[in-house]
Design an enzyme around this catalytic site. Structure first.
Site, mmCIF file in Angstrom:
data_model
loop_
_atom_site.group_PDB
_atom_site.id
_atom_site.type_symbol
_atom_site.label_atom_id
_atom_site.label_comp_id
_atom_site.label_asym_id
_atom_site.label_seq_id
_atom_site.Cartn_x
_atom_site.Cartn_y
_atom_site.Cartn_z
ATOM 1 N N HIS A 265 11.775 72.162 52.467
ATOM 2 C CA HIS A 265 12.549 72.514 53.657
ATOM 3 C C HIS A 265 11.919 73.730 54.353
ATOM 4 C CE1 HIS A 265 15.397 69.553 52.428
ATOM 5 N NE2 HIS A 265 15.795 70.249 51.364
ATOM 6 N N ASP A 316 14.507 62.940 50.442
ATOM 7 C CA ASP A 316 15.540 63.871 50.002
ATOM 8 C C ASP A 316 16.821 63.145 49.570
ATOM 9 O OD1 ASP A 316 17.048 66.120 49.466
ATOM 10 O OD2 ASP A 316 16.745 67.066 51.393
#
Length: 447
Positions: A265, A316
């Site tokens: 991220h 994810d």
């Protein structure tokens, strides 16, 4: 086995009339400018399979179940509470069933290896299985059944917040001591097959103390190191309150971050952190679909790439699994923020799709500890595009990648992973059985 392609994306660029000879799960020989032989299996256009550098496979079972707003402000933290509740019943069999479907779907969209950031270690009540790597074994079995390459990243999780705060009851399934984690990693290593890779994943700076982070790194034994970082504004604020520094800055100052590391991220970074991540050679692990779904924010990908930074993409939470859509949304997010087009193209690589694909291929391989690309000696991880998709009509070279990412609706014909054709006509060869097992698991979990 020999495969012949009208055109293929090799290391040096697009090349016509390419024959690949496969043996032992690898590309044994590459011939260019040749006519097809009678024994060749013939296809249209070949791309290397993409790495998916960040997955929580069990969250595939949640897809679509968190899109209802609650009474309070709905954000990552409220989503996390729903996620914690969803794991309360998942056992090894259900975990394997869910992961197998997720991995089959990854293959169908062009991902051929997954980095499984695996933190669901213990029984639903938090007690240890007799084999601490029981759930890792379920993940490894799922990858083998689906036929996807696996880089397993057992997660170390010990605390509920910065400064060594006690974990919450909902986190009991994730928690280990450093010694217990070392045992988990070694037992997980034994579960891997074929060309499986193992690394480690300190969950986040809020889940490990500085002392624990230092003790974990030798356990990696030279393998990949992944960490969630700076995903949310609150995380940044909490880190500053704890340490006086932003999370990425703290990590760069305190840990030997280098090319083995993937910063997952890294959404909320400042200009200095962007420069320094790139200089260290670490990979920025971006998950555009999930980051959009959770309202995380946007990583400054253009600035990072222009500084020579390495990126890869991951699915994810697996709310939607689509390799091309991850790349498309990465670019579109930049366009919306910067109010311009083709923001991630460059003078040297004017095709947006080609630059994105090349970056995700190289960065993803670096992140997961494997070689990528179509060349002799590399894994036979190959994706063929479907010539019948009208989006490819009249296209060649990088325009094929642009059309796959930005225009096509059914782009994938076949996918080979380690030389085995796992996908044909866009469908996984075992999809019916995989779906049936998944449906049974979901009926049990949602009853």
């Amino acid at each position: 086995m020999t495969l012949w392609f009208e055109t293929a994306l090799l290391d040096h660029g697009w090349t016509d009339r390419v024959r690949l000879t496969l043996a032992g799960g690898r590309i044994e020989r590459v011939e260019v400018g040749v006519d097809p032989a009678q024994e060749d299996e013939r296809h249209f256009a070949a791309l290397p399979g993409l790495p998916n550098l960040h997955s929580h496979a069990f969250q595939r079972a949640m897809a679509g179940l968190t899109e209802v707003r609650g009474a309070s402000n709905d954000d990552f933290w409220s989503w996390r509470e729903l996620m914690y509740r969803s794991v309360s019943k998942i056992g090894p069999d259900q975990c394997a069933a869910i992961a197998t479907l997720a991995y089959a779907e990854m293959l169908e969209t062009g991902f051929t290896r997954v980095g499984e950031f695996h933190y669901l270690h213990h029984a639903p009540d938090g007690s240890r299985y007799d084999d601490i790597a029981e759930m890792s074994g379920a993940i490894a079995a799922a990858a083998e059944t689906a036929g996807i390459g696996l880089t397993l990243l057992p997660v170390f999780y010990a605390h509920g917040g910065f400064g060594g705060q006690a974990p919450g009851a909902a986190q009991a399934r994730f928690i280990n001591s450093v010694d217990g984690f070392a045992d988990l990693v070694e037992r997980s290593r034994a579960k891997l097959v074929q060309d499986g890779v193992i690394g480690i994943a300190p969950h986040s700076l809020r889940a490990v103390t500085p002392e624990e982070l230092g003790a974990l790194l030798p356990i990696a034994n030279g393998g990949p190191v992944h960490i969630h970082i700076a995903e949310q504004v609150k995380e940044v604020e909490d880190c500053i309150a704890w340490s006086g520094r932003r999370p990425v800055r703290w990590l760069l100052d305190a840990a030997p971050v280098d090319a083995r590391w993937t910063l997952v991220h890294a959404t909320h970074v400042d200009a200095g952190e962007v420069t320094d991540i790139a200089a260290r050679g670490a990979v920025a692990g971006l998950c555009p679909i999930t980051e959009a779904n959770l309202g995380d924010g946007l990583f400054p990908a253009g600035d990072f790439l222009d500084r020579g930074g390495a990126i890869g993409v991951g699915s994810d939470s697996n709310v939607r699994i689509d390799a091309a859509e991850e790349l498309r949304l990465l670019e579109y997010g930049q366009r919306l923020t910067l109010r311009g087009r083709n923001r991630l193209a460059s003078a040297a690589r004017p095709s947006t799709g080609a630059r994105l694909f090349d970056a995700a291929l190289r960065g993803g391989g670096q992140s997961l500890g494997v070689e990528t690309g179509l060349a002799a000696g590399r894994p036979a991880d190959i994706v063929s595009l479907d010539r019948d998709d009208p989006a490819f009509e009249g296209r060649s070279g990088d325009a094929l990648i642009d059309s796959w990412i930005f225009a096509s609706r059914r782009p994938i014909d076949c996918v080979w992973r380690a030389g085995v054709k796992q996908v044909e006509r866009g469908r996984h060869r075992h999809r019916d059985a995989i779906e049936a097992r998944y449906r049974t698991a979901l009926r049990d979990l949602l009853a």
